[in-house]
Design a protein around this motif. Structure first.
Motif, PDB file in Angstrom:
ATOM      1  N   PRO A 257       0.815  -1.226   0.000  1.00 14.83           N
ATOM      2  CA  PRO A 257       0.000   0.000   0.000  1.00 14.83           C
ATOM      3  C   PRO A 257       0.845   1.271   0.000  1.00 14.83           C
ATOM      4  O   PRO A 257       0.427   2.300  -0.546  1.00 14.83           O
ATOM      5  CB  PRO A 257      -0.830  -0.124   1.287  1.00 14.83           C
ATOM      6  N   LEU A 258       2.050   1.211   0.605  1.00 11.38           N
ATOM      7  CA  LEU A 258       2.927   2.376   0.581  1.00 11.38           C
ATOM      8  C   LEU A 258       3.314   2.745  -0.849  1.00 11.38           C
ATOM      9  O   LEU A 258       3.355   3.929  -1.212  1.00 11.38           O
ATOM     10  CB  LEU A 258       4.184   2.101   1.411  1.00 11.38           C
ATOM     11  N   ALA A 259       3.581   1.727  -1.657  1.00 10.83           N
ATOM     12  CA  ALA A 259       3.931   1.987  -3.059  1.00 10.83           C
ATOM     13  C   ALA A 259       2.772   2.646  -3.796  1.00 10.83           C
ATOM     14  O   ALA A 259       2.973   3.555  -4.611  1.00 10.83           O
ATOM     15  CB  ALA A 259       4.333   0.689  -3.748  1.00 10.83           C
ATOM     16  N   PHE A 260       1.550   2.211  -3.531  1.00 10.24           N
ATOM     17  CA  PHE A 260       0.396   2.831  -4.181  1.00 10.24           C
ATOM     18  C   PHE A 260       0.221   4.280  -3.734  1.00 10.24           C
ATOM     19  O   PHE A 260      -0.161   5.143  -4.531  1.00 10.24           O
ATOM     20  CB  PHE A 260      -0.871   2.027  -3.894  1.00 10.24           C
ATOM     21  N   GLY A 261       0.473   4.546  -2.456  1.00  9.04           N
ATOM     22  CA  GLY A 261       0.398   5.920  -1.994  1.00  9.04           C
ATOM     23  C   GLY A 261       1.427   6.812  -2.662  1.00  9.04           C
ATOM     24  O   GLY A 261       1.121   7.932  -3.081  1.00  9.04           O
ATOM     25  N   LEU A 262       2.662   6.321  -2.790  1.00 10.44           N
ATOM     26  CA  LEU A 262       3.705   7.102  -3.460  1.00 10.44           C
ATOM     27  C   LEU A 262       3.407   7.270  -4.943  1.00 10.44           C
ATOM     28  O   LEU A 262       3.668   8.335  -5.526  1.00 10.44           O
ATOM     29  CB  LEU A 262       5.058   6.417  -3.264  1.00 10.44           C
ATOM     30  N   LEU A 263       2.867   6.234  -5.576  1.00 17.25           N
ATOM     31  CA  LEU A 263       2.497   6.349  -6.984  1.00 17.25           C
ATOM     32  C   LEU A 263       1.394   7.389  -7.181  1.00 17.25           C
ATOM     33  O   LEU A 263       1.439   8.188  -8.124  1.00 17.25           O
ATOM     34  CB  LEU A 263       2.026   4.993  -7.514  1.00 17.25           C
ATOM     35  N   ALA A 264       0.409   7.370  -6.286  1.00 14.63           N
ATOM     36  CA  ALA A 264      -0.659   8.368  -6.383  1.00 14.63           C
ATOM     37  C   ALA A 264      -0.105   9.776  -6.212  1.00 14.63           C
ATOM     38  O   ALA A 264      -0.508  10.709  -6.915  1.00 14.63           O
ATOM     39  CB  ALA A 264      -1.728   8.089  -5.323  1.00 14.63           C
ATOM     40  N   ALA A 275      -4.279  10.524 -12.947  1.00 12.57           N
ATOM     41  CA  ALA A 275      -5.362   9.806 -12.258  1.00 12.57           C
ATOM     42  C   ALA A 275      -5.798   8.578 -13.038  1.00 12.57           C
ATOM     43  O   ALA A 275      -6.036   7.503 -12.465  1.00 12.57           O
ATOM     44  CB  ALA A 275      -6.543  10.752 -12.040  1.00 12.57           C
ATOM     45  N   ILE A 276      -5.892   8.711 -14.374  1.00 10.06           N
ATOM     46  CA  ILE A 276      -6.271   7.561 -15.204  1.00 10.06           C
ATOM     47  C   ILE A 276      -5.230   6.455 -15.097  1.00 10.06           C
ATOM     48  O   ILE A 276      -5.563   5.267 -14.974  1.00 10.06           O
ATOM     49  CB  ILE A 276      -6.450   8.016 -16.664  1.00 10.06           C
ATOM     50  N   GLY A 277      -3.945   6.837 -15.129  1.00  9.73           N
ATOM     51  CA  GLY A 277      -2.888   5.838 -14.986  1.00  9.73           C
ATOM     52  C   GLY A 277      -2.934   5.151 -13.635  1.00  9.73           C
ATOM     53  O   GLY A 277      -2.734   3.927 -13.537  1.00  9.73           O
ATOM     54  N   GLY A 278      -3.196   5.903 -12.560  1.00  9.68           N
ATOM     55  CA  GLY A 278      -3.291   5.293 -11.229  1.00  9.68           C
ATOM     56  C   GLY A 278      -4.442   4.314 -11.128  1.00  9.68           C
ATOM     57  O   GLY A 278      -4.310   3.228 -10.533  1.00  9.68           O
ATOM     58  N   VAL A 279      -5.592   4.661 -11.701  1.00  9.99           N
ATOM     59  CA  VAL A 279      -6.739   3.750 -11.695  1.00  9.99           C
ATOM     60  C   VAL A 279      -6.405   2.470 -12.458  1.00  9.99           C
ATOM     61  O   VAL A 279      -6.717   1.351 -12.009  1.00  9.99           O
ATOM     62  CB  VAL A 279      -7.976   4.448 -12.299  1.00  9.99           C
ATOM     63  N   ALA A 280      -5.761   2.607 -13.610  1.00 12.41           N
ATOM     64  CA  ALA A 280      -5.422   1.432 -14.424  1.00 12.41           C
ATOM     65  C   ALA A 280      -4.432   0.527 -13.702  1.00 12.41           C
ATOM     66  O   ALA A 280      -4.586  -0.710 -13.702  1.00 12.41           O
ATOM     67  CB  ALA A 280      -4.852   1.883 -15.767  1.00 12.41           C
TER      68      ALA A 280
END
Length: 379
Positions: A257-264, A275-280
Motif C-alpha cells: 500500500p505504501l507503493a500505491f500511496g507514493l504512486l498516487a 489519475a487515469i494511470g493510477g486507476v489502471a
C-alpha cells in the motif's frame, strides 16, 4: 508609359494610386511577417524537441528555484547565508527523492518483471467475469481440429521466437541518463538559489527605462509567487491524496500500500492522465492479487473516487481562483508537452501555463490571451 501617367491621362488622382500601392505593400508585408513568425515558432519547437535532454533539466531547475526562492529568502532574513539555505533545500530534495525511489523500486520492478503474467491473469479473470470463457475454449478446439486435419498435407510449421527487450532492460538502459539529469537539476537549482537576487538585479539593469524596470521586476516576482504557490499547494494536496490512497489500499487488502500511496502522489502531478494511470495500475494489480474481478473493480472505484474528490473539491478550494486555468487549455497543454518532452513535459505543462498567464496579465497586447487561459471562476 508609367502607372502615374496613365492615371493622370484618365483624370485620376495620383494619390489614390499611391494609397493602393501602400495598401498592397502593407498586405504583402503582413503576410511575410506572419510567415516569418510561423517559421520561427516551428524552428523553436524543433530546437526544443532536439535539445530536450538539455532543455528539460534546465527548465525544471528554474521551476524548482521559483518554488524555493521565497523559502531561501526567509532563511536569509533570519541570518542564514543563501548558499547554506540552498544546500539544505537541495539536500532535502535529494533525500525525499531517494526515499521515494527506494520505496518504489522493489514493488514496481516486480510489477514490470511480471507484466506478461499479470496481463494473462487479468485477461483470464475478465473472460470469466464476462462469461466468454466457454466460447473461447470452443473456438480454440475448433482451430486445433482444423490444424490437425491438415497435418498430413502440409509441412510442419517452424516456430520462430523473437527475443524482445523486457521492461526492466528498458529501465536499466535509461537509468544512467535519468540519474545524470537529476544530478544536473539539483546542482543547477543549488547555484540558482545560492545566487540570491542576482537574476533580478541583472533583469533590472538591462531594462532601459524606470517604467520597464518596475514592470520586469513585477512580472518576475508575480511569476515566482504564483508558480511557488501553485506547486507547493499541489504538492501538499498530492501528499494528502497519497496518504488517503495508501490507507485505502491497505484496508482493501492490496499488496504494497505504501507503493500505491507514493504512486498516487507522483502520478497526480500530471493532470487528468495521472489519475487515469493510477486507476489502471491499481485495477491491474488488484485483478491479479485479489480473489475476484469484483474486488479489482472495487479497488479501481475507490481510487477513482479519491482522485475525483481531490480534483473537483480539494484542489479548487486550496489553489484558489487566482491560479485556476481553463480546463481545455490544460488538457491541450499536457498533450502537447507530452508529445514534445514525454513524461517531464506533462509534469511541467501546468507550471509553464501559470508563467504564461502571469506574463499575459502584465503585457497589454497579450491580455485577451490571458483571459482565454483563465478558468471560469476568474471571469
Amino acid at each position: 508609359m508609367t502607372n502615374v501617367e496613365e492615371t493622370l491621362e484618365e483624370g485620376g488622382d495620383p494619390r489614390s494610386l499611391e494609397t493602393r500601392t501602400v495598401v498592397a505593400g502593407t498586405g504583402l508585408g503582413t503576410a511575410v511577417g506572419w510567415a516569418i513568425i510561423v517559421l520561427a515558432i516551428l524552428a523553436v519547437l524543433a530546437a526544443l524537441a532536439v535539445a530536450r535532454v538539455f532543455v528539460v533539466p534546465v527548465i525544471m531547475a528554474f521551476l524548482l528555484a521559483l518554488v524555493f526562492s521565497p523559502l531561501c529568502r526567509w532563511f536569509r532574513r533570519r541570518g542564514v547565508p543563501e548558499p547554506v539555505a540552498a544546500l539544505a533545500i537541495v539536500l532535502g530534495l535529494l533525500a525525499g527523492l531517494a526515499a521515494t525511489s527506494f520505496s518504489l523500486a522493489l514493488p514496481v520492478s516486480g510489477w514490470l518483471e511480471d507484466a506478461p503474467g499479470i496481463a494473462r491473469e487479468a485477461e483470464r479473470k475478465l473472460r470469466v467475469l464476462a462469461g466468454y470463457a466457454e466460447a473461447v475454449s470452443e473456438a480454440g478446439r475448433q482451430i486445433e481440429e482444423a490444424a490437425a486435419s491438415g497435418e498430413g498435407t502440409e509441412a510442419a510449421p517452424v516456430e520462430v521466437v523473437i527475443a524482445e527487450q523486457g521492461p526492466l532492460t528498458t529501465v536499466a538502459l535509461g537509468a544512467p541518463l535519468i540519474v545524470a539529469q537529476t544530478v544536473f537539476v539539483l546542482i543547477l537549482t543549488f547555484f540558482i538559489l545560492a545566487s540570491g537576487s542576482l537574476f533580478y538585479e541583472r533583469l533590472v539593469r538591462v531594462m532601459p527605462t524606470l517604467t520597464e524596470k518596475k514592470r520586469a521586476l513585477q512580472i518576475a516576482y508575480d511569476i515566482e509567487r504564483d508558480v511557488s504557490r501553485y506547486l507547493l499547494s499541489i504538492t501538499v494536496i498530492n501528499a494528502g491524496l497519497g496518504l488517503a490512497v495508501g490507507l485505502a489500499m491497505a484496508l482493501l487488502g492490496m499488496p504494497s500500500p505504501l507503493a500505491f500511496g507514493l504512486l498516487a502522489f507522483a502520478l497526480n502531478f500530471v493532470p487528468f492522465l495521472g489519475a487515469i494511470g493510477g486507476v489502471a495500475i491499481s485495477f491491474a494489480v488488484a485483478l491479479v492479487t485479489l480473489p475476484t474481478a469484483f474486488d479489482a473493480f472495487v479497488v479501481a472505484a475507490v481510487y477513482f473516487a479519491l482522485t475525483s474528490v481531490e480534483g473537483q473539491v480539494v484542489t479548487p478550494w486550496l489553489v484558489g481562483r487566482r491560479l485556476r486555468l481553463n480546463t481545455v487549455v490544460i488538457l491541450i497543454a499536457v498533450a502537447f508537452w507530452a508529445w514534445l518532452w514525454s513524461v517531464m513535459g506533462m509534469i511541467m505543462a501546468v507550471p509553464l501555463l501559470v508563467c504564461l498567464r502571469v506574463l499575459c496579465q502584465h503585457v497589454e497586447p497579450l491580455r485577451p490571451f490571458g483571459e482565454f487561459l483563465a478558468g471560469r471562476e476568474d471571469r
